[in-house]
Design an enzyme around this catalytic site. Structure first.
Site, PDB file in Angstrom:
ATOM      1  N   GLU A  17      56.499   3.285 158.973  1.00  0.00           N
ATOM      2  CA  GLU A  17      56.354   2.581 157.703  1.00  0.00           C
ATOM      3  C   GLU A  17      57.302   3.118 156.633  1.00  0.00           C
ATOM      4  O   GLU A  17      57.826   2.363 155.808  1.00  0.00           O
ATOM      5  CB  GLU A  17      54.902   2.679 157.202  1.00  0.00           C
ATOM      6  CG  GLU A  17      53.882   1.950 158.066  1.00  0.00           C
ATOM      7  CD  GLU A  17      53.298   2.812 159.180  1.00  0.00           C
ATOM      8  OE1 GLU A  17      52.213   2.485 159.678  1.00  0.00           O
ATOM      9  OE2 GLU A  17      53.938   3.828 159.551  1.00  0.00           O
ATOM     10  N   HIS A 711      77.085   8.442 157.513  1.00  0.00           N
ATOM     11  CA  HIS A 711      75.682   8.418 157.102  1.00  0.00           C
ATOM     12  C   HIS A 711      75.519   7.935 155.665  1.00  0.00           C
ATOM     13  O   HIS A 711      74.412   7.911 155.142  1.00  0.00           O
ATOM     14  CB  HIS A 711      75.050   9.799 157.272  1.00  0.00           C
ATOM     15  CG  HIS A 711      74.940  10.209 158.710  1.00  0.00           C
ATOM     16  ND1 HIS A 711      75.923  10.935 159.338  1.00  0.00           N
ATOM     17  CD2 HIS A 711      73.991   9.968 159.640  1.00  0.00           C
ATOM     18  CE1 HIS A 711      75.570  11.134 160.595  1.00  0.00           C
ATOM     19  NE2 HIS A 711      74.415  10.554 160.806  1.00  0.00           N
TER      20      HIS A 711
END
Length: 770
Positions: A17, A711
């Site tokens: 989540e 990244h």
């Protein structure tokens, strides 16, 4: 009574989540308030789960939206100058724009900053954001996250134990960004902020505070040992009625026992999984004022606890100290294991027999509670029943025919030194390879993967659900592969890759095709930020039943006249990024994997793939934390890579890739791997990491220092990359240099990928012209 003490809990959510909320926020699909609410929901669920499990000392402030070290950097105000314009002094919580800019970079509203450096958290696959310090560094309490989350739990009727990374370990985890000082000398400026933190927590009514000092289990000098005593004397004086628990993990205390056990604190936590033989010497030294917290349940692996073995350790401590001076807990934070084994319902990928040998975070809480009850002696019927089931599972695992394959054991035992050597020197191989490939100076390539879009992930999900056929899936992958080959040709990249669109994860993909592996459905653990991995489970002897990668690499090679790299994951990384069986030495398992990878290397070579990359980003990560243990590990780790890569022709070029690690102390061993080309992450450190390859040690083979950070979503300019390459050329001969991104491009979007690669190729061409 024996109290139970948990050190930390997974924070990504049982079904990722947090990942989904973070990425929605970054994409501007949800508001900051919605993101904060998602975090609160996870925290509340974690606290209630631990309370329901009967845990007495429940951690708070172990939650993070990105990284706990970054949280502390924000808390103590160690914010590098380039991010100061994003600081909102009114926000005593996360300061989200600033926080994520430090983690991921920021490129909007006239502000353009790169992300802070990232590296591995000790010898785990978790990454942290490296604190940066300057000579005139100041610290100031900037965030009250620690207090906010303590109060959140209290409002739910749950008393928690706030968790802080200790001040000495925090400084040692960072790095100096200018010369002329040692970061540990900043301690007297930092400690007052910790005193302020403890004062606020005492005022709020906190009864316990956990201060993590993992460096107490590492090699430290006498000056640092003395510093521990001085610093914790100050903190203890400030703590008022708070009971401080100093937490160590990942190793035994060894020569730091006297220092740790004589700190003026309530308790010291020791890791009795990694340091299982330290209990006897520790018990002989524990002063009468100290409580000992026993880390008996494995916090980093998913095998069931051996109750009989753990109870013997607990009993020994209780006999020596008494029940009121012993805490029972996991060896480390449970951050490194998945949420809940009950969410696993696929017996095809995780056989029932194997599942019965496992415990995830929620089950480990139950193990901690069971052990405390069993050690008390007054055992209820249900706990007694679980004790018998635990013993039965351990016996079943010891005798299972699923695990042992005599032919694999025999092949592994027969590995010779000749199996770990290339037939010719690097210079002879390089000449043969240049004759074959005729690559230009500063050859360009990528690290392997290309963006895995929603469409790519949907094809894979639809195939698993049976919504599309294997034929339709293969057609989609083939078309995506061809598009990627054409793009690389258009960009004028020299050595191409097929894009890895058929792969879910660089370890899981191989594990799914190797015998001796099982797989989880929801066994997610955090690697960094929103990046979660689902490590496969090595439960038995490993071997390769069939080709794993030949089909798609060969197909890609048919589409182009340029060389296409075959992409494999190396044996040490497959080991490190799996949950590994603990019933035989890790070296034995690694050699089994190495032979399986060798079989694949030879199959690729036979199919005409003459450039093969065997990624080993985890080889530094696996280095033991104590220097005395380094060489034994490096001997078998390097040898296993060479077993996987040596039995090939001279004109077959072997690449390897490493990222987000410090290499200085093992550079000679990296050279001993004898890969023809190594690509490494260097852009976040502005090529500082390249010093290891060129300063005191002249790396003999070819090197591809990463010229941009994959990244981060920001697109660097050609000029930035040219400047980085000039820095590289200043320390490494030009004829040894390759040009590539830091890492694979799987997590990036196509527009930024195309723009960055276009700039990268242009940078290489400028260097060629120079």
């Amino acid at each position: 009574m024996l109290l139970t003490n948990n050190l930390g809990y997974p924070r990504v959510g049982a079904f990722r989540e947090l990942k989904k909320a973070n990425e929605a926020y970054w994409a501007k699909k949800i508001s900051a308030q919605e993101l904060l609410q998602a975090g609160l929901k996870i925290r509340e669920g974690n606290w209630k789960t631990q309370k329901d499990a009967g845990i007495d000392l429940i951690p708070s402030n172990d939650f993070s939206f990105y990284d706990q070290v970054l949280d502390l950097t924000l808390t103590v105000g160690a914010i590098p100058a380039q991010y100061q314009s994003l600081l909102n002094n009114e926000d005593k919580g996360y300061n989200l724009d600033l926080y994520f800019a430090m983690a991921r970079g920021f490129q909007q509203d006239g502000v353009d900053v790169t992300a802070m450096e990232m590296t591995k958290w000790f010898d785990t696959n978790y990454h942290y954001i490296v604190p940066e310090f300057v000579k005139n560094q100041e610290f100031k309490l900037t965030s009250e996250k620690f207090l906010n989350e303590y109060n959140e739990a209290k409002s739910l009727g749950i008393e928690t134990k706030p968790v802080l990374i200790g001040p000495i370990s925090y400084l040692l985890l960072g790095k100096e960004k200018e010369s002329g000082f040692n970061r540990i000398d900043l301690i007297d400026k930092l400690v007052p902020v910790y005193e302020e933190i403890l004062t606020k927590l005492a005022t709020a009514g906190a009864k316990y505070v956990q201060i993590d000092e993992p460096f107490l289990a590492l090699d430290i000098d006498d000056a640092t040992r003395a510093l521990y005593t001085r610093v914790f004397t100050k903190l203890a004086a400030t703590a008022q009625d708070i009971k401080i628990i100093v937490t160590t993990y990942f190793e035994a205390l060894r020569d730091n026992e006297e220092t740790a056990l004589n700190l003026p604190v309530y308790a010291v936590h020791v890791d009795l999984v990694r340091g299982e033989n330290q209990l006897d010497t520790i018990l002989a030294k524990v002063p009468a004022s100290l409580t000992l917290s026993l880390g008996v349940v494995e916090g980093r692996n998913i095998w069931k606890n051996d109750y009989v073995k753990s109870l013997a350790q607990i009993k020994k401590a209780v006999d020596a100290l008494g029940k009121d001076r012993v805490l029972v807990g996991p060896s480390s934070s449970l951050l490194h294991v998945p949420f809940d084994l009950d969410n696993e319902d696929n017996e095809e990928s995780l056989p029932k027999e194997v599942k019965n040998w496992l415990a995830f975070a929620k089950q480990k809480l139950a193990e901690v509670k069971d052990l405390a009850i069993l050690a008390e002696g007054e055992v209820d019927a249900k706990t007694a029943e679980r004790f018998e089931a635990n013993k039965a599972a351990a016996e079943d695992r010891r005798t299972s025919s699923l695990i042992h394959k005599p032919e694999v054991k025999e092949r592994t035992a027969n590995i010779t030194d000749d199996d770990a050597k290339r037939t010719s020197t690097f210079l002879a191989r390089k000449e043969a390879q240049q004759a074959k490939f005729n690559l230009p100076a500063f050859p360009t390539t990528t690290i392997g993967s290309f963006p895995q879009t929603k469409d790519v992930r949907k094809w894979r999900a639809d195939l698993k659900k049976g919504a599309i056929s294997q034929e339709q899936y293969d057609k989609e992958i083939a078309e995506e592969t061809e598009r990627t080959i054409r793009l690389q040709e258009q960009l004028d990249i020299d050595v191409l890759v097929h894009g890895e669109f058929e792969r879910n994860d660089m370890v899981e993909y191989f594990g799914e095709q190797l015998a001796g592996y099982a797989f989880t459905k929801n066994g997610w653990v955090q690697s960094y930020g929103s990046r979660c991995v689902k490590p496969p489970v090595i439960y038995g002897d490993v071997y390769r039943p069939a080709d794993m990668t030949v089909r798609w690499s060969s197909y890609a090679q048919t589409l182009t006249n340029r060389p296409v790299k075959g992409m494999l994951t190396g044996p040490v990384t497959i080991l490190q990024w799996s949950f590994v069986r603990n019933d035989q030495p890790r070296s034995t398992t690694t050699y089994q994997i190495a032979l399986a990878i060798l079989d694949e290397v030879q199959a690729l070579e036979k199919a005409g793939i003459k450039i093969i990359q065997i990624d080993e980003p985890a080889i530094r990560e696996g280095l033991p934390l104590r220097k005395a243990d380094h060489q034994q590990y490096l001997d078998w780790a390097v040898r296993s890579f060479r077993v996987s890569s040596s039995n090939v022709d001279d004109d077959t070029q072997i690449h390897t890739h490493m990222c987000y690690s410090e290499f200085n102390d093992i550079i000679e061993d990296i050279a001993a791997m004898d890969a023809d080309v190594i690509t490494i992450e260097t852009s976040r450190s502005q090529m500082e990491l390249l010093d290891a390859f060129a300063a005191d040690f002249k790396y003999p083979n070819d090197i591809g220092p990463g010229v941009y950070d994959i990244h981060s979503p920001r697109v660097p300019s050609t000029e930035e990359m040219v400047e980085l390459l000039r820095k590289a050329k200043a320390v490494v001969p030009a004829e040894q240099l390759w040009v590539n991104p830091d890492c694979g491009l799987k997590t990036r979007a196509w527009p930024e990928t195309k723009a960055a690669l276009e700039a990268m190729v242009e940078a290489a061409k400028i260097l060629r012209a120079e």
